[in-house]
Structures are given as structure tokens and as C-alpha cells.
Design an enzyme around this catalytic site. Structure first.
Site, PDB file in Angstrom:
ATOM      1  N   THR A  69      26.322   7.075  31.243  1.00  0.00           N
ATOM      2  CA  THR A  69      27.605   6.957  31.928  1.00  0.00           C
ATOM      3  C   THR A  69      27.452   7.436  33.366  1.00  0.00           C
ATOM      4  O   THR A  69      26.345   7.757  33.809  1.00  0.00           O
ATOM      5  CB  THR A  69      28.715   7.710  31.167  1.00  0.00           C
ATOM      6  OG1 THR A  69      29.983   7.376  31.741  1.00  0.00           O
ATOM      7  CG2 THR A  69      28.514   9.217  31.202  1.00  0.00           C
ATOM      8  N   LYS A  73      24.701   4.866  35.694  1.00  0.00           N
ATOM      9  CA  LYS A  73      24.649   3.529  35.086  1.00  0.00           C
ATOM     10  C   LYS A  73      23.878   2.503  35.916  1.00  0.00           C
ATOM     11  O   LYS A  73      23.317   1.559  35.359  1.00  0.00           O
ATOM     12  CB  LYS A  73      26.072   3.026  34.795  1.00  0.00           C
ATOM     13  CG  LYS A  73      26.783   3.871  33.760  1.00  0.00           C
ATOM     14  CD  LYS A  73      28.244   3.491  33.593  1.00  0.00           C
ATOM     15  CE  LYS A  73      28.405   2.310  32.684  1.00  0.00           C
ATOM     16  NZ  LYS A  73      29.817   2.105  32.292  1.00  0.00           N
ATOM     17  N   GLU A  85      20.532  -9.685  29.611  1.00  0.00           N
ATOM     18  CA  GLU A  85      21.096 -10.605  30.594  1.00  0.00           C
ATOM     19  C   GLU A  85      22.436 -10.106  31.131  1.00  0.00           C
ATOM     20  O   GLU A  85      22.682 -10.161  32.343  1.00  0.00           O
ATOM     21  CB  GLU A  85      21.263 -11.997  29.974  1.00  0.00           C
ATOM     22  CG  GLU A  85      21.916 -13.035  30.872  1.00  0.00           C
ATOM     23  CD  GLU A  85      21.120 -13.364  32.133  1.00  0.00           C
ATOM     24  OE1 GLU A  85      21.661 -14.072  32.995  1.00  0.00           O
ATOM     25  OE2 GLU A  85      19.966 -12.902  32.267  1.00  0.00           O
ATOM     26  N   ASN A  94      24.814   0.798  30.076  1.00  0.00           N
ATOM     27  CA  ASN A  94      25.483   1.913  29.402  1.00  0.00           C
ATOM     28  C   ASN A  94      24.848   2.262  28.062  1.00  0.00           C
ATOM     29  O   ASN A  94      25.231   3.242  27.432  1.00  0.00           O
ATOM     30  CB  ASN A  94      26.983   1.631  29.219  1.00  0.00           C
ATOM     31  CG  ASN A  94      27.265   0.669  28.084  1.00  0.00           C
ATOM     32  OD1 ASN A  94      26.446  -0.198  27.770  1.00  0.00           O
ATOM     33  ND2 ASN A  94      28.424   0.811  27.459  1.00  0.00           N
ATOM     34  N   GLY A 135      36.233  -2.172  40.360  1.00  0.00           N
ATOM     35  CA  GLY A 135      35.197  -1.174  40.118  1.00  0.00           C
ATOM     36  C   GLY A 135      34.284  -1.587  38.974  1.00  0.00           C
ATOM     37  O   GLY A 135      34.220  -2.763  38.596  1.00  0.00           O
ATOM     38  N   GLY A 136      33.590  -0.606  38.395  1.00  0.00           N
ATOM     39  CA  GLY A 136      32.634  -0.890  37.333  1.00  0.00           C
ATOM     40  C   GLY A 136      33.254  -1.510  36.100  1.00  0.00           C
ATOM     41  O   GLY A 136      32.688  -2.444  35.513  1.00  0.00           O
TER      42      GLY A 136
END
Length: 286
Positions: A69, A73, A85, A94, A135-136
Site C-alpha cells: 500500500t 505501490k 497486465e 498492491n 488519483g490511484g
């Protein structure tokens, strides 16, 4: 079932900082115990400056795998032997599986979100989707939704360039999904939501110090046929979801995503299916 640690117990865990608050130890250890699997899940507070040493230690200790985390990451990718992929497209990992010292990284966040939708009887295939935030979480969710057959995805963000970056990845690699990026304004959001099937909040509004805030200022921009989803799982019902329910929208919180991404990691490490309904009951009781 009694929980025992033996000389044969396999270790999995979480590398990140901070991680003491994570739901993952509860989720995985209760699942191991429920299924009688000889594994244990621990958290390790690892920052960027000692990530390489931590990953080397995971290899040396022959752990079955580990979660990753923030803030690690993206930084972990050069330390791995291989990535999947979806991890390549998303640009972050993660979950890591260790097979005889060969470390392969995965990203289960987006797939976990799709699992949460499936639990509610919803498929992204052919859907027109609007996402707030770039964001992520947004990147993982948007790319996976495109891979799963979403028809059109619009990403709104105050910094348009961040939204455009995600759209460019999808346009280049998944051309079957039409994407667009725009700045975040109420009028723009209202226009986009008119034709949308699914609206997803991928910002932190609604959680922690922002618990009393919502990504929308008025219910006027919603319509009853819209599905409104929030990646936030604590609180279970954000201000956005309360507002959406007032309009008659179907609402989905972030619990399905957090359990889904964990269940996918669990399967990668153990080969077994996580008892999702059992774990959901435990988390909701806490």
C-alpha cells in the site's frame, strides 16, 4: 476453528506506512481460520527508503506473498521480477506472489471494485460511467472498468491533466472504451450525469476529516436511474450516498471493493476462495 501457529505456517502481510489501521489482518486471518489454512497475515510499517530491504527480506523468509500500500505501490515495481497486465496499465502493484523467489506483482484494486459491483448484480459492460477524482483509486477503477467492457468513461478532476493521463492510457490500450477528461464543476457534472448509468466517487470526500463533505453540492444533479457508488467504506454510508438515496438512486459503498481486492489476493496466495459473506459479516459487526 482453533487458530494455531506452527513451524509450517506460511506468512503473508502488508508493506506500507501507516498500516496499523488496516482491515487486511482481520479479513485475511479470519478467512484463514475459517477455512483451516495454515497462514498468518501481519502488517509491516515500511517506508520508501527501506522498501528494497523489506522486499529482499520477504524473499529470504520465503513468504507466500504480501500486499503493498502507500507509499510503495509504484516504487515496488522495479524490485519485482514480473508484473501482470493490469498492473502494467495501472502503473501500480498492491499484491505480490512469491514463487521460489520469483516475485510477481498484481493490482487487484480495480478487479475488487468490479467484484463489488457484481455482488450488487451490476456489470460495467456497455455502461456510461462518470468518475470523480483522478488519483490511484480512480486510475485502477477506470482502467478495470474499461477492460470489463464499459462503453464510455468520463473522469472529472480539478487538475484536468491528471484525468487526461488516465484517459490516454485507456485510449491507447483499450480503444473499445470512449473516454474524456474534464474539470470538476457542478454544471459540468450535471451535464455528464444526464446520460450516465453509474457515478463513482474516487476522492476522499466523505471520509476522515472530510466526513461531512460530499462531492456534489445538491441532489438536483442526480436522477433516480443513476447508480451512485463510493470507494469510501468508512463510514458505511457517506454524505454522497445519503444524498443519492434521497433521490431514489441505488447506492453502493466501498466495502465490496475492499473485500474484493482482498479476496483476489487471498486466491493468488492460497489457491482458495475467500469466504466473502462470512468476512463481510465480521467486518460489519466491528
Amino acid at each position: 476453528m482453533e487458530f494455531k501457529i506452527s513451524g509450517y505456517t506460511r506468512l503473508v502481510g502488508l508493506l506500507g506506512y501507516p498500516v496499523r489501521h488496516s482491515l487486511s489482518p482481520l479479513m485475511h486471518n479470519m478467512a484463514f481460520q475459517h477455512l483451516g489454512l495454515d497462514y498468518v497475515y501481519l502488517v509491516f510499517e515500511v517506508k520508501e527508503d527501506n522498501l528494497k530491504e523489506a522486499v529482499d527480506a520477504m524473499k529470504t523468509l520465503d513468504v507466500a506473498g504480501f500486499n503493498v500500500t502507500m507509499p510503495n505501490k509504484q516504487k515496488i515495481i522495479p524490485l519485482l521480477d514480473e508484473i501482470s497486465e493490469e498492473a502494467r496499465l495501472i502503473g501500480s502493484v498492491n499484491t505480490v506472489v512469491n514463487k521460489n523467489g520469483h516475485l510477481k506483482g498484481y493490482n487487484t484494486d480495480g478487479k475488487g471494485y468490479v467484484m463489488g459491483l457484481a455482488d450488487e448484480g451490476i456489470s460495467p459492460e456497455g455502461k456510461t460511467i462518470v468518475i470523480a477524482g483522478a488519483g490511484g483509486a480512480s486510475k485502477s477503477v477506470a482502467i478495470q472498468l474499461a477492460l470489463e467492457g464499459a462503453k464510455e468513461i468520463t473522469i472529472l478532476n480539478r487538475t484536468v491533466e491528471a484525468a487526461e493521463e488516465i484517459c490516454n492510457i485507456i485510449n491507447k490500450n483499450i480503444p473499445t472504451c470512449k473516454t474524456s477528461a474534464t474539470g470538476y464543476e457542478d454544471n459540468e457534472l450535471k451535464q455528464q450525469l444526464k446520460e450516465a448509468d453509474l457515478f463513482i466517487n474516487c476522492t476522499n470526500l466523505g471520509m476522515g476529516s472530510h466526513e461531512e463533505k460530499s462531492i456534489i453540492s445538491s441532489t438536483d444533479i442526480l436522477h433516480p436511474d443513476l447508480i451512485v457508488s463510493d470507494v469510501v467504506y468508512a463510514p458505511p454510508k457517506t454524505k454522497l450516498l445519503h444524498m443519492a438515496e434521497e433521490v431514489g438512486c441505488k447506492t453502493i459503498n466501498g466495502l465490496g471493493m475492499i473485500i474484493g481486492q482482498g479476496a483476489l489476493a487471498f486466491k493468488l496466495w492460497t489457491g482458495e476462495d475467500m469466504p466473502i459473506e462470512y468476512i463481510k459479516r465480521i467486518i460489519l459487526s466491528k
